[in-house]
Write an enzyme that holds these catalytic residues in place. Structure first.
Site, PDB file in Angstrom:
ATOM      1  N   LYS A  61       0.801  -1.226   0.000  1.00 22.58           N
ATOM      2  CA  LYS A  61       0.000   0.000   0.000  1.00 22.58           C
ATOM      3  C   LYS A  61       0.837   1.282   0.000  1.00 22.58           C
ATOM      4  O   LYS A  61       0.369   2.332  -0.474  1.00 22.58           O
ATOM      5  CB  LYS A  61      -0.936   0.003   1.203  1.00 22.58           C
ATOM      6  CG  LYS A  61      -2.089  -0.983   1.100  1.00 22.58           C
ATOM      7  CD  LYS A  61      -3.131  -0.525   0.106  1.00 22.58           C
ATOM      8  CE  LYS A  61      -4.394  -1.369   0.191  1.00 22.58           C
ATOM      9  NZ  LYS A  61      -5.443  -0.873  -0.734  1.00 22.58           N
ATOM     10  N   SER A 311       0.788 -10.105  -0.798  1.00 25.76           N
ATOM     11  CA  SER A 311       0.570  -8.664  -0.800  1.00 25.76           C
ATOM     12  C   SER A 311       0.799  -7.991   0.547  1.00 25.76           C
ATOM     13  O   SER A 311       1.015  -6.778   0.601  1.00 25.76           O
ATOM     14  CB  SER A 311      -0.846  -8.350  -1.285  1.00 25.76           C
ATOM     15  OG  SER A 311      -1.808  -8.985  -0.459  1.00 25.76           O
TER      16      SER A 311
END
Length: 409
Positions: A61, A311
């Site tokens: 992110k 991720s």
């Protein structure tokens, strides 16, 4: 090559992602690519893990957040930024803002895990706890933006966010140029869309497979309808991909460029997380383990070399404990049984001796002698055992039955 983004935004092109990569130089790590012998054996072709769980803030992110905030005008920067998130986006925005000298306010749900709240504060954001669910938190953040003029940083639905996440795709092609399949988790679609734009522009032959948790799978019905469709209440342990509606910008990119979207169950997610921890020595959150879950569920359907994107690795320790237990159960490593035995001295010891011979480890035992359902000379025992897998579970139950015990699952 350009890919159409709807509304007032220009098409997203490969040069946007390359520009984001230059912008992130010295800010975001070029995360490593680790091979997995276990998954390679299952798939029958090389499998590599793209370790965004080792990125700064513990997830991908930071990439999109930094690119988005970097693109703000001086006036917008002076007004500050605001975001809403239960974890990864919050930390990405907080760190990106601190690095760029921008004031940030992050709204988080009241029940957000304490380690994620603490990390967001330590990265420099003012944290405000509001709402029981993320939708309420999101509404509060947007209201704050309207009242104060702060710029709302969307977690996935902005071209700069998508371009930043797309730098993962460029790294995949640089680190594994022979890749044939990329597997990536999908929530709102920012990471999958960004990777797909980068990879398809340079290697249109590479297959992109998106993975959603079955309890929060908004893309399959949306793709069937040809437009973003909002789900009702969503429920999954994978909070990183727990999104009830695809983004207006991300949806057409996923629709055009992602070859397939699969779903995985909670059991498959917990088993994948357990495998990452045991076999790859990787701490991965459930959303980050979703590509591995897809590989485990149908390994022969993937053409290799395969790159699975881990991720994120931000998982609350208490949730990790529950997930690992769930994963052990799903993998057949735990066995719970109830059985009856004669209530006489030495009966319990004899039963435990049978388990010892069967090589089962007793985790917990409950011995009941006073239940009105029991006969005068009966006792009931509830057992929680650690086993070596599904076949061993069958062997343990069979050994108890062969010793004369009435076994109930």
């Amino acid at each position: 090559m350009s890919f159409r983004t709807p509304g007032p935004f220009p098409p997203l092109i490969l040069d946007d992602i390359r520009g984001a990569q230059k912008m992130l130089s010295g800010v975001a790590r070029t995360t490593g690519m680790e091979g997995s012998r276990h998954l390679t054996a299952l798939v029958g072709a090389p499998v590599h893990l793209k370790c965004e769980n080792l990125q700064r803030t513990g997830s991908f992110k930071l990439r999109g957040a930094y690119v988005r905030i970097s693109g703000l005008t001086p006036v917008e920067r002076a007004a500050g930024v605001v975001a809403a998130s239960a974890g990864n986006h919050a930390q990405g925005v907080a760190l990106a803002s601190s690095l760029l000298g921008v004031r940030s306010t992050v709204f988080m749900p009241v029940g957000a895990p304490l380690p994620k709240v603490a990390a967001t504060r330590e990265y420099g954001a003012e944290v405000r706890l509001h709402g029981a669910v993320v939708d309420e938190t999101l509404a509060a953040a947007q209201e704050y933006a309207e009242e104060t003029g702060a710029v709302f940083i969307h977690p996935f639905d902005h071209p700069d966010i998508i371009a930043g996440q797309g730098t993962v795709g460029l790294e995949i092609l640089e680190q594994c140029p022979e890749v044939r399949t990329v597997v990536v988790g999908i929530g709102g679609g920012g990471l999958a869309a960004g990777i797909a734009v980068a990879v398809k522009a340079l290697r249109p032959d590479v297959r992109i497979v998106g993975v959603q948790a079955a309890g929060a799978a908004a893309f399959p019905p949306s793709l069937a309808a040809g437009r973003p469709v909002a789900l009702g209440p969503v429920q999954t342990m994978a909070d990183g991909i727990k999104v009830g509606r695809p983004g207006d910008l991300t949806f057409p990119l996923v629709q055009e460029l992602v070859d397939e979207v699969r779903t995985v169950s909670e059991d498959e997610l917990s088993s994948a997380l357990l495998l990452c921890l045991e076999r790859a020595k990787m701490v991965v959150e459930p959303a980050g383990a979703s590509p591995v879950a897809a590989l485990l569920s149908d390994p022969e359907s993937f053409s290799g070399p395969v790159v699975a994107v881990l991720s994120g690795g931000n998982v609350d320790p208490l949730l990790m404990q529950r997930i690992l237990t769930h994963g052990m159960v799903a993998a057949g490593r735990y066995l719970s049984l109830r059985l009856r035995l004669t209530d006489r001295p030495g009966a319990l010891a004899a039963m435990l001796a049978t388990l010892s011979v069967a090589d089962a480890n007793v985790l917990d035992i409950s011995h009941v002698r006073t239940d009105p359902r029991l006969g005068l000379t009966e006792a009931e025992v509830e057992l929680h055992l650690e086993t070596k897998g599904p076949e061993h579970c069958v062997e343990v139950a069979s050994a108890l039955r062969a010793a004369g015990y009435l076994v109930r699952d």
